[in-house]
Design a protein around this motif. Structure first.
Motif, PDB file in Angstrom:
ATOM      1  N   ARG A 130       3.206 123.090 -58.106  1.00 29.32           N
ATOM      2  CA  ARG A 130       1.921 124.066 -58.170  1.00 29.32           C
ATOM      3  C   ARG A 130       1.698 124.620 -59.397  1.00 29.32           C
ATOM      4  N   GLY A 163      -4.845 121.532 -60.221  1.00 27.01           N
ATOM      5  CA  GLY A 163      -6.210 121.705 -60.646  1.00 27.01           C
ATOM      6  C   GLY A 163      -6.656 121.365 -62.005  1.00 27.01           C
ATOM      7  N   ARG A 213      -5.799 123.100 -65.124  1.00 29.71           N
ATOM      8  CA  ARG A 213      -4.340 123.582 -65.603  1.00 29.71           C
ATOM      9  C   ARG A 213      -3.428 122.188 -65.695  1.00 29.71           C
ATOM     10  N   THR A 228      -2.913 117.168 -58.752  1.00 25.99           N
ATOM     11  CA  THR A 228      -3.376 118.010 -57.327  1.00 25.99           C
ATOM     12  C   THR A 228      -3.331 117.274 -56.239  1.00 25.99           C
ATOM     13  N   ALA A 276      -6.718 124.801 -49.249  1.00 30.95           N
ATOM     14  CA  ALA A 276      -7.024 125.922 -49.973  1.00 30.95           C
ATOM     15  C   ALA A 276      -6.705 125.517 -51.172  1.00 30.95           C
ATOM     16  N   THR A 277      -5.603 124.469 -51.473  1.00 30.24           N
ATOM     17  CA  THR A 277      -5.282 124.301 -52.940  1.00 30.24           C
ATOM     18  C   THR A 277      -6.635 123.249 -53.526  1.00 30.24           C
ATOM     19  N   ARG A 327      -9.653 123.571 -52.524  1.00 27.20           N
ATOM     20  CA  ARG A 327     -10.742 124.477 -52.828  1.00 27.20           C
ATOM     21  C   ARG A 327     -10.823 125.161 -53.962  1.00 27.20           C
ATOM     22  N   ALA A 328      -9.527 125.805 -54.285  1.00 31.63           N
ATOM     23  CA  ALA A 328      -9.450 126.233 -55.702  1.00 31.63           C
ATOM     24  C   ALA A 328      -9.918 125.325 -56.803  1.00 31.63           C
ATOM     25  N   PHE A 329      -9.778 124.051 -56.735  1.00 34.64           N
ATOM     26  CA  PHE A 329      -9.987 123.182 -57.908  1.00 34.64           C
ATOM     27  C   PHE A 329     -11.163 122.198 -57.585  1.00 34.64           C
ATOM     28  N   ASP A 369     -14.154 122.353 -58.390  1.00 33.05           N
ATOM     29  CA  ASP A 369     -15.306 121.980 -59.512  1.00 33.05           C
ATOM     30  C   ASP A 369     -14.983 120.441 -60.006  1.00 33.05           C
TER      31      ASP A 369
END
Length: 802
Positions: A557, A561, A564, A570, A588-589, A591-593, A595
């Motif tokens: 975790r 991303g 990070r 990821t 969700a994981t 979606r957070a990254f 980009d």
């Protein structure tokens, strides 16, 4: 007699008489193009001066444009009958003295903008315009580009373009009034075989002279027609005509006096009835004093070119052409014609002559090696490549690829050619001779980065740390990694650990790989806790293998991303979450990254799997930009898979998105949507191939549409139209034609297309025979080609006969 277009042409000329302009009348031979222009110009522009350059002498116009002061003050008509002869392209032929040049768009534009009114009037047959305006796909830009751009530039300046047909009902009615006092018109109207303009032009008499001619006279005509079919656009000199026509003779001719007798007859215009009906015309030089060659009348050329489109040229004629063709453009056209007819020996000889005479030029430089190597890398084939290797880089490369890698000849080439050095060095490395490999590569490495991997491999085998350190200091990652591997192989575990912990990234990666191989969970956990992403990845992999999924997830975790850590980490985390049944957490994981386009790809696919297609499309869309072809293709395929045709149409409408256009065409074709596919083709024709069939024939949207349409009752009509377009140089139509013949198992007609030299017909025929229990014949055609008469040779080199 008034023509339907006459009023429009007269009105245009009235305006052009003040402002200038460019008129083009397009129509078949003997439909009245020249007469229409003449009558209109005489009525409206009778006081204008007329410039009618010698056919092909476009430079007269170019020079006039550079000296506008020489223009007459009361207007000028520039008359360009058979416009294609003045344009850069397959129909332009330099004069024997080399003085002729194509007319340029710049010169015409300058004259159109002159203070004096300059009126260009021109005629052309439709097949000539179609060929000059043909385009080909440019894979680099994804768009279609004109094959003859300079000709298109001139045609784009035309501001009045009219198509003239044979006499309409209204025109025939008007002609009947004229026939009451002109018996010539009365006779023309009564002719059941020819239209009015043809009859008035003497076509009946012309065709009678052809049909009633002796075998020697017809031999001359057929020789000129067939030479035109294979790419000889210039007039035919008497010497070439005499040699080429021998192949068409049906009986012995004795002393050769047959040629002069036959030529005098077919060119005779002495009798009143012969003045406009000579089948063969003399072509004069610029001074109109000397005959430089012969050509067949325009009408007879148009008729016989269609009738003889699939006739094979005799071997005697091919040899005469080869002995008498030495200019660049005719050589390439003739070679291409021979190759499309599977006449490989003729084609290779012509390509070889072009390379020898004119140096490297496409397509000779990439077709010639393929032709000489069809029977394999024989000594004869290699000798032919050796003779031209110093003239052409592409041939040199093919030779190097074929030479035995450790031969004396390869060693010689390796001294001067980086490709030979590379190939030889790789063989030497595999043989355990790294020093020889390094010595060969060293002179080329600074200028050829592609050689560095082999060079570093050799240095690593030699344990040459000094040279590796020099390369690493220059920023070469591979050299730095090789140094690290050498160090790890020789140092003690404590030394390796010390270097790994004091900041050497390459040694650290190798050390972590070693810890993972040793299943050292404690050490990996400690490094991961200290912030090492690769240690965490190894640690999670081992935990998952032991069944500790939850702990593996938690270890990754902190590194998930793009901002990070690494997108691969990821993905590793998401895979673990899915394996643990935590699908929402995985989404969700991602979606957070999202980009990062690679993570967005995975997120979209996860949403699709969850039935959330519209959400997925919203995720894909920001990344489906011109520079990201992978995502554009993926998004288009998702739209097609979920029948979202309107959304796919919107993407296909973007000028750069050829991928979406390809997928849209495939989707409409699979659905049998004729109207949708027709609309797609009309709005934005697909550039390039959407796919290839099992016979190696490229398929685009036009092919797909033609196949759907031809599946109905009008296949003969479709084939006829495609043949005409293919003969005019339309490569897309040629592909469609071949595709339909194969789909309908019309093999005899496919053979005829090979004899006609239709694009891709030879390859398609070989593929068809290969798949229909005629593999032996296919192999002969692939390796040896056809005989000049169209028969399949014995091909003893293959020990195969048919």
């Amino acid at each position: 007699m008034d023509r339907d277009l006459g009023g429009d042409v007269v009105e245009w000329m009235r305006t052009a008489g003040s402002d200038g302009g460019f008129l083009l009348i397009v129509g078949d031979s003997c439909v009245g193009k020249t007469r229409l222009i003449f009558e209109a110009a005489r009525a409206v522009l009778g006081d204008f001066h007329v410039l009618a350059p010698t056919r092909g002498d476009g430079d007269v116009i170019n020079k006039l444009a550079s000296a506008p002061g020489r223009l007459p003050s009361d207007g000028l008509v520039v008359w360009l009958d058979e416009l294609q002869r003045y344009l850069q392209g397959p129909y332009f032929v330099p004069d024997p003295d080399g003085d002729f040049r194509p007319v340029t768009a710049k010169a015409i534009e300058r004259l159109l903008n002159a203070e004096t009114a300059v009126v260009f009037v021109a005629t052309m047959r439709p097949e000539h315009r179609d060929r000059l305006q043909a385009s080909d796909h440019d894979p680099a830009s994804g768009v279609d580009r004109p094959i003859h751009q300079l000709a298109v530039d001139v045609l784009d300046l035309v501001d009045a373009d009219y198509a003239l047909q044979t006499f309409s009902s209204a025109e025939r009615t008007a002609a009947r009034d004229v026939a009451t006092y002109d018996p010539r018109v009365a006779v023309a109207l009564a002719d059941r075989d020819y239209n009015v303009t043809e009859a008035l032009a003497g076509v009946r008499e012309l065709m009678s002279r052809y049909r009633q001619g002796t075998s020697e006279q017809r031999a001359l005509i057929h020789a000129i027609i067939d030479m035109r079919r294979v790419g000889i656009e210039s007039s035919v000199p008497a010497t070439l005509l005499r040699e080429a026509a021998r192949g068409y003779l049906t009986r012995a001719t004795g002393d050769g006096s047959w040629f002069r007798r036959a030529l005098d007859s077919v060119t005779s215009r002495d009798r009143r009835a012969d003045r406009a009906t000579a089948p063969v015309l003399e072509v004069l030089d610029r001074d109109r004093r000397t005959i430089v060659g012969y050509t067949v009348s325009d009408y007879l050329t148009q008729q016989l070119s269609r009738a003889r489109r699939s006739e094979c040229l005799p071997a005697v004629t091919w040899r005469a052409l080869m002995d008498n063709t030495w200019d660049s453009a005719p050589l390439l056209r003739l070679a291409g014609s021979a190759e499309r007819r599977l006449l490989y020996d003729f084609a290779s000889t012509l390509y070889e002559r072009h390379i020898t005479t004119f140096g490297p030029a496409q397509p000779a430089t990439w077709r010639y090696p393929d032709l000489v190597l069809r029977k394999g890398a024989t000594m004869e084939a290699l000798d032919k490549l050796r003779q031209l290797a110093d003239k052409d880089d592409g041939i040199q490369q093919r030779l190097i690829e074929l030479l035995p890698p450790d031969s004396a000849e390869m060693w010689t080439w390796a001294d001067v050619d980086s490709r030979a050095a590379h190939r030889l060095a790789d063989v030497l490395i595999s043989q355990g001779r790294p020093q020889d490999a390094a010595d060969i590569l060293y002179p080329f490495v600074p200028a050829h980065g592609s050689l560095k991997f082999s060079y570093i491999t050799a240095l690593k085998q030699l344990n040459d740390t000094e040279e590796l350190q020099r390369l690493a200091a220059d920023g070469d990652y591979s050299a730095a990694h090789a140094l690290a591997e050498l160090y790890v192989a020789s140092a003690s575990p404590d030394e390796i650990r010390h270097r790994a912990e004091t900041g050497d990234p390459d040694i650290r990666r190798i050390y972590l790989d070693h810890l993972a191989a040793q299943h050292d969970l404690v050490a990996l956990r400690n490094y991961a806790a200290a912030g090492d992403m690769w240690a965490a990845s190894h640690y999670a992999t081992l935990l998952a293998a032991d069944g500790s999924i939850d702990e593996a997830v938690e270890s990754l975790r902190p590194f998930a991303g793009a901002d990070r850590g690494n997108w691969r980490v990821t993905r590793q985390l998401v895979d673990l979450l899915n394996a643990n049944g935590e699908h929402d957490a995985a989404i969700a994981t991602l979606r957070a990254f999202a980009d990062d386009w690679r993570i967005a790809w995975d997120l979209g696919d996860a949403l699709i799997a969850d039935g959330r297609v519209h959400e997925a499309i919203a995720v894909f869309t920001p990344h489906a930009i011109p520079m990201n072809g992978h995502m554009r293709e993926h998004l288009a395929q998702v739209l097609a898979d979920h029948n979202m045709i309107e959304e796919l149409r919107k993407r296909a409408a973007h000028p750069i998105d050829t991928i979406a256009r390809t997928i849209l065409a495939r989707t409409l074709f699979a659905a049998g949507d004729i109207e949708g596919l027709r609309e797609h083709v009309e709005q934005r024709p697909l550039g390039g191939f959407g796919t290839f069939d099992e016979y190696g024939v490229g398929i685009d949207a036009n092919d797909m549409l033609a196949e759907l349409v031809a599946g109905g009752p009008d296949i003969d009509e479709a084939l006829s139209a495609l043949r005409r377009a293919a003969d005019d140089g339309d490569i897309g139509a040629a592909r469609q034609l071949i595709k339909l013949l194969i789909r309908n198992s019309l093999v005899d007609q496919l053979w005829q297309e090979v004899f006609a030299g239709t694009f891709a017909a030879g390859a398609a025929l070989i593929g068809y025979l290969d798949r229909h229990d005629q593999a032996a014949t296919a192999e002969i055609l692939r390796r040896c080609g056809l005989s000049a008469d169209g028969s399949v040779p014995a091909c003893p080199d293959l020990a195969i006969t048919t």
